[in-house]
Scaffold this motif. Sequence first.
Motif, PDB file in Angstrom:
ATOM      1  N   ILE A   1       0.839  -1.203   0.000  1.00  0.00           N
ATOM      2  CA  ILE A   1       0.000   0.000   0.000  1.00  0.00           C
ATOM      3  C   ILE A   1       0.874   1.253   0.000  1.00  0.00           C
ATOM      4  O   ILE A   1       0.635   2.194  -0.770  1.00  0.00           O
ATOM      5  N   VAL A   2       1.898   1.264   0.821  1.00  0.00           N
ATOM      6  CA  VAL A   2       2.816   2.415   0.888  1.00  0.00           C
ATOM      7  C   VAL A   2       3.583   2.554  -0.427  1.00  0.00           C
ATOM      8  O   VAL A   2       3.721   3.659  -0.971  1.00  0.00           O
ATOM      9  N   GLN A   3       4.075   1.446  -0.968  1.00  0.00           N
ATOM     10  CA  GLN A   3       4.826   1.491  -2.226  1.00  0.00           C
ATOM     11  C   GLN A   3       3.952   2.010  -3.366  1.00  0.00           C
ATOM     12  O   GLN A   3       4.407   2.800  -4.192  1.00  0.00           O
TER      13      GLN A   3
ATOM     14  N   LYS B   1       8.815   3.276 -20.175  1.00  0.00           N
ATOM     15  CA  LYS B   1      10.008   3.131 -21.025  1.00  0.00           C
ATOM     16  C   LYS B   1      11.257   2.819 -20.199  1.00  0.00           C
ATOM     17  O   LYS B   1      12.315   3.412 -20.380  1.00  0.00           O
ATOM     18  N   LYS B   2      11.085   1.849 -19.294  1.00  0.00           N
ATOM     19  CA  LYS B   2      12.184   1.399 -18.440  1.00  0.00           C
ATOM     20  C   LYS B   2      12.256  -0.123 -18.508  1.00  0.00           C
ATOM     21  O   LYS B   2      11.259  -0.794 -18.734  1.00  0.00           O
ATOM     22  N   SER B   3      13.451  -0.663 -18.298  1.00  0.00           N
ATOM     23  CA  SER B   3      13.613  -2.122 -18.300  1.00  0.00           C
ATOM     24  C   SER B   3      13.036  -2.704 -17.015  1.00  0.00           C
ATOM     25  O   SER B   3      12.800  -1.984 -16.039  1.00  0.00           O
ATOM     26  N   SER B   4      12.848  -4.012 -17.010  1.00  0.00           N
ATOM     27  CA  SER B   4      12.378  -4.690 -15.795  1.00  0.00           C
ATOM     28  C   SER B   4      13.369  -4.487 -14.655  1.00  0.00           C
ATOM     29  O   SER B   4      12.970  -4.245 -13.517  1.00  0.00           O
ATOM     30  N   ALA B   5      14.665  -4.533 -14.980  1.00  0.00           N
ATOM     31  CA  ALA B   5      15.682  -4.330 -13.946  1.00  0.00           C
ATOM     32  C   ALA B   5      15.569  -2.930 -13.344  1.00  0.00           C
ATOM     33  O   ALA B   5      15.674  -2.764 -12.123  1.00  0.00           O
ATOM     34  N   GLU B   6      15.331  -1.937 -14.192  1.00  0.00           N
ATOM     35  CA  GLU B   6      15.163  -0.570 -13.687  1.00  0.00           C
ATOM     36  C   GLU B   6      13.922  -0.471 -12.801  1.00  0.00           C
ATOM     37  O   GLU B   6      13.940   0.217 -11.771  1.00  0.00           O
ATOM     38  N   MET B   7      12.853  -1.148 -13.201  1.00  0.00           N
ATOM     39  CA  MET B   7      11.615  -1.103 -12.411  1.00  0.00           C
ATOM     40  C   MET B   7      11.814  -1.765 -11.054  1.00  0.00           C
ATOM     41  O   MET B   7      11.348  -1.241 -10.034  1.00  0.00           O
ATOM     42  N   TYR B   8      12.505  -2.903 -11.022  1.00  0.00           N
ATOM     43  CA  TYR B   8      12.770  -3.554  -9.734  1.00  0.00           C
ATOM     44  C   TYR B   8      13.594  -2.640  -8.839  1.00  0.00           C
ATOM     45  O   TYR B   8      13.360  -2.551  -7.634  1.00  0.00           O
ATOM     46  N   LEU B   9      14.557  -1.928  -9.424  1.00  0.00           N
ATOM     47  CA  LEU B   9      15.378  -0.996  -8.665  1.00  0.00           C
ATOM     48  C   LEU B   9      14.527   0.167  -8.120  1.00  0.00           C
ATOM     49  O   LEU B   9      14.694   0.561  -6.959  1.00  0.00           O
ATOM     50  N   ILE B  10      13.631   0.662  -8.941  1.00  0.00           N
ATOM     51  CA  ILE B  10      12.730   1.729  -8.488  1.00  0.00           C
ATOM     52  C   ILE B  10      11.914   1.259  -7.275  1.00  0.00           C
ATOM     53  O   ILE B  10      11.808   1.971  -6.275  1.00  0.00           O
ATOM     54  N   PHE B  11      11.345   0.072  -7.369  1.00  0.00           N
ATOM     55  CA  PHE B  11      10.554  -0.445  -6.252  1.00  0.00           C
ATOM     56  C   PHE B  11      11.416  -0.660  -5.014  1.00  0.00           C
ATOM     57  O   PHE B  11      10.989  -0.379  -3.898  1.00  0.00           O
ATOM     58  N   LYS B  12      12.628  -1.124  -5.225  1.00  0.00           N
ATOM     59  CA  LYS B  12      13.523  -1.359  -4.099  1.00  0.00           C
ATOM     60  C   LYS B  12      13.849  -0.057  -3.356  1.00  0.00           C
ATOM     61  O   LYS B  12      13.926  -0.031  -2.142  1.00  0.00           O
ATOM     62  N   THR B  13      14.015   1.021  -4.115  1.00  0.00           N
ATOM     63  CA  THR B  13      14.354   2.303  -3.493  1.00  0.00           C
ATOM     64  C   THR B  13      13.156   2.965  -2.819  1.00  0.00           C
ATOM     65  O   THR B  13      13.332   3.937  -2.093  1.00  0.00           O
ATOM     66  N   LEU B  14      11.953   2.452  -3.025  1.00  0.00           N
ATOM     67  CA  LEU B  14      10.764   3.034  -2.408  1.00  0.00           C
ATOM     68  C   LEU B  14      10.639   2.656  -0.936  1.00  0.00           C
ATOM     69  O   LEU B  14       9.896   3.300  -0.198  1.00  0.00           O
ATOM     70  N   ASN B  15      11.359   1.653  -0.501  1.00  0.00           N
ATOM     71  CA  ASN B  15      11.245   1.205   0.907  1.00  0.00           C
ATOM     72  C   ASN B  15      11.847   2.181   1.866  1.00  0.00           C
ATOM     73  O   ASN B  15      12.671   2.946   1.640  1.00  0.00           O
TER      74      ASN B  15
END
Length: 66
Positions: free
Chosen positions: A15-17, A52-66
């Motif tokens: 929910i926060v993410q 327009k981002k790779s899956s790796a970039e998206m995982y990194l974005i989600f990781k930095t949201l914590n």
Amino acid sequence: MNKNVKLSRNDLIWIVQKEKILNKFSSISELDLFFEEGRKHEMIERLGGKLKKSSAEMYLIFKTLN
């Protein structure tokens, strides 16, 4: 939201993410963040395509949201 439903720690984190990602990228919607249990990768790919981002970039974005 039903007050009788007990949310897990992962549900609360999600929910926060979601709120953070919606605030960060105005081009995505709540519907873009929908996924079924075990199908997170499909959501990541869908978001990556829209942003327009790779899956790796998206995982990194989600990781930095914590």
